[in-house]
Design an enzyme around this catalytic site. Structure first.
Site, mmCIF file in Angstrom:
data_model
loop_
_atom_site.group_PDB
_atom_site.id
_atom_site.type_symbol
_atom_site.label_atom_id
_atom_site.label_comp_id
_atom_site.label_asym_id
_atom_site.label_seq_id
_atom_site.Cartn_x
_atom_site.Cartn_y
_atom_site.Cartn_z
ATOM 1 N N CYS A 77 31.182 52.274 44.480
ATOM 2 C CA CYS A 77 32.014 51.213 45.203
ATOM 3 C C CYS A 77 33.014 51.621 46.069
ATOM 4 O O CYS A 77 33.020 50.978 47.037
ATOM 5 C CB CYS A 77 32.828 50.527 43.765
ATOM 6 N N HIS B 67 37.681 50.312 40.318
ATOM 7 C CA HIS B 67 36.622 49.535 41.064
ATOM 8 C C HIS B 67 37.097 48.567 42.227
ATOM 9 O O HIS B 67 38.060 48.408 42.261
ATOM 10 C CB HIS B 67 35.810 48.470 40.184
ATOM 11 N N HIS C 43 29.811 44.223 46.619
ATOM 12 C CA HIS C 43 30.479 45.496 45.843
ATOM 13 C C HIS C 43 29.172 46.318 45.364
ATOM 14 O O HIS C 43 28.180 46.017 45.331
ATOM 15 C CB HIS C 43 31.254 45.283 44.798
#
Length: 463
Positions: free
Chosen positions: A237, A297, A309
């Site tokens: 990510c 994240h 993402h």
């Protein structure tokens, strides 16, 4: 001998009497009437038992008896055709393709994406959070249907009570809501996507988006997820957000989420705009030891409650709806537009093109790798035509001394190493690019990286 025969006859008589008594008691009290032979394990096919239909079965039969759906539009026909064509595909836990097999949510996700281009969530519970609720009476071909036993399962409705799903026992199969058993008793309702949701979940919606990061992010849809991946062919990510901002906006942010969160402009939740980077704590973990409030994240906000993402759960870059899972772990957002270099600094452009080149002791080129002095010498020669000395200590002595408060983009920053200085290239906003033994060519922060912040030796300018 006679006594033994008499005793044997007596025992036999006793056994017969006891057996007769148990039979009489069984006939009187009928204990089998109190035993439940049902199971909550999903069953398939028609209900072939001799028992009378349940109230739920009768209701379903009445609902679907004479339903007329009229002419279906081509998109719906495509959905139904694709669903039927996959019947017979084996069940696979977590499966999402015909080659590996399907579970129920992987099946519905695959069919919708292949036929409509929509990026449905991977998990059935998340699929169920989209759309408008549809009762059995109002189900229409192409709707999603959901069943809730020990977990939530999804399927695609065909019409007249029929639907297709992936069951653990038979793989992808066609079933009927009116046939009783698990699928009738545990039917939880249907869902129909709104036109707004369809638009938001389709990548084409963002082709001409006004924000460059949103437009560019779509080019990386479906790229495989790899924890720690540092190439455009597979990444995690934070590499994704770093890559997209660099390529689309000439913005340079650190490699890991915790450091990315420490820079940029803070954005309140109610002020979010497309292109902002969202951060979450304790979710989508590769390493279960992480968490406890740590940023784990990041994704790029698309607007309308969606983000794009690199998802570990989806195993690829995907568009995702910000459901309860994400909202409950939302930590904050950052905006980086003010950090754009606007393509005006060739030193930074050249250095950024070398990111993730491996570290090599004595290395002086992209092919062999770089050490710290080899990197800055190569970048200055290629971007500015300036030939720096070979060694870090000589580079330190050759440059004009610059106070930290007066440093400009393209200056060199030096840090005290064990035997010599460690040079890097300043790229603004307290960040620099350096050849790190552990990470290769990478970005670091003057304040937030403990190793470098404690060893800063000074800045130097050469032009």
């Amino acid at each position: 001998m006679a006594r033994r025969r008499t005793a044997a006859r007596g025992n036999g008589t006793t056994f017969l009497m006891v057996g007769a008594l148990l039979l009489i008691l069984a006939l009187l009290f009928r204990p089998w009437d109190f035993i439940n032979f049902t199971s909550d394990t999903p069953t398939t096919g028609n209900n072939t038992s001799d028992t009378q239909p349940t109230e739920a079965e009768n209701k379903m039969k009445n609902i679907f008896a004479d339903r007329d759906y009229g002419d279906l539009d081509p998109e719906t026909e495509d959905i139904l055709s694709a669903a039927r064509s996959l019947v017979g595909t084996p069940f696979q836990s977590g499966g999402s393709s015909p080659e590996e097999g399907f579970n129920s949510s992987g099946f519905t996700q695959h069919v919708y994406e292949e036929t409509t281009g929509l990026r449905m969530p991977r998990i059935a519970q998340h699929q169920n959070e989209l759309g408008e609720h549809v009762t059995a009476e109002d189900l229409f071909p192409g709707d999603l249907v959901f069943f809730e036993g020990n977990t939530i399962m999804s399927g695609i409705y065909l019409g007249h009570g029929e639907f297709v799903t992936a069951s653990q026992s038979n793989g992808v199969e066609t079933l009927r809501l009116q046939d009783g058993g698990f699928w009738t008793e545990y039917f939880a309702g249907g869902k129909r996507l709104t036109e707004e949701e369809k638009a938001a979940l389709h990548p084409d919606t963002y082709t001409d988006h006004s924000h460059p990061a949103v437009r560019h992010a779509m080019e990386y849809l479906d790229i495989p997820y790899e924890f720690g991946g540092n190439t455009p062919e597979a990444f995690d990510c934070s590499f994704f957000t770093q890559l997209v901002l660099r390529e689309s906006m000439d913005v340079y942010i650190p490699r890991v989420t915790t450091d990315q969160y420490l820079i940029g402009d803070t954005v309140e939740r109610e002020d979010l705009e497309p292109g902002d980077v969202l951060f979450f704590s304790g979710v989508d973990l590769e390493d279960e030891d992480r968490g406890n409030g740590e940023i784990t994240h990041a994704g790029i906000y698309l607007g309308e409650g969606l983000m794009i993402h690199a998802s570990r759960t989806e195993a690829k870059t995907q568009i995702s709806y910000l459901n309860d899972y994400w909202n409950d772990n939302y930590t904050g957002a950052r905006r980086y537009e003010n950090m754009s270099l606007q393509g005006e600094h060739p030193v930074v452009q050249e250095a950024a093109s070398l990111l993730y080149t491996p570290f090599e002791s004595g290395g002086t080129s992209p092919d062999e790798g770089f050490n710290t002095s080899g990197l800055v010498k190569y970048v200055y020669r290629e971007s500015l035509g300036i030939d720096l000395p070979d060694t870090a200590n000589a580079q330190f002595e050759a440059g004009e001394k610059i106070e930290r408060s007066e440093m400009e983009i393209g200056d060199l920053v030096f840090f005290e190493g064990s035997s010599s200085y460690l040079p890097g290239i300043y790229i603004g906003h307290d960040q620099f690019i350096i050849a790190s033994e552990s990470s290769g060519v990478t970005t670091r922060h003057l304040e937030h990286d403990d190793f470098f912040s404690e060893r800063f030796a000074g800045g130097r300018r050469y032009y």
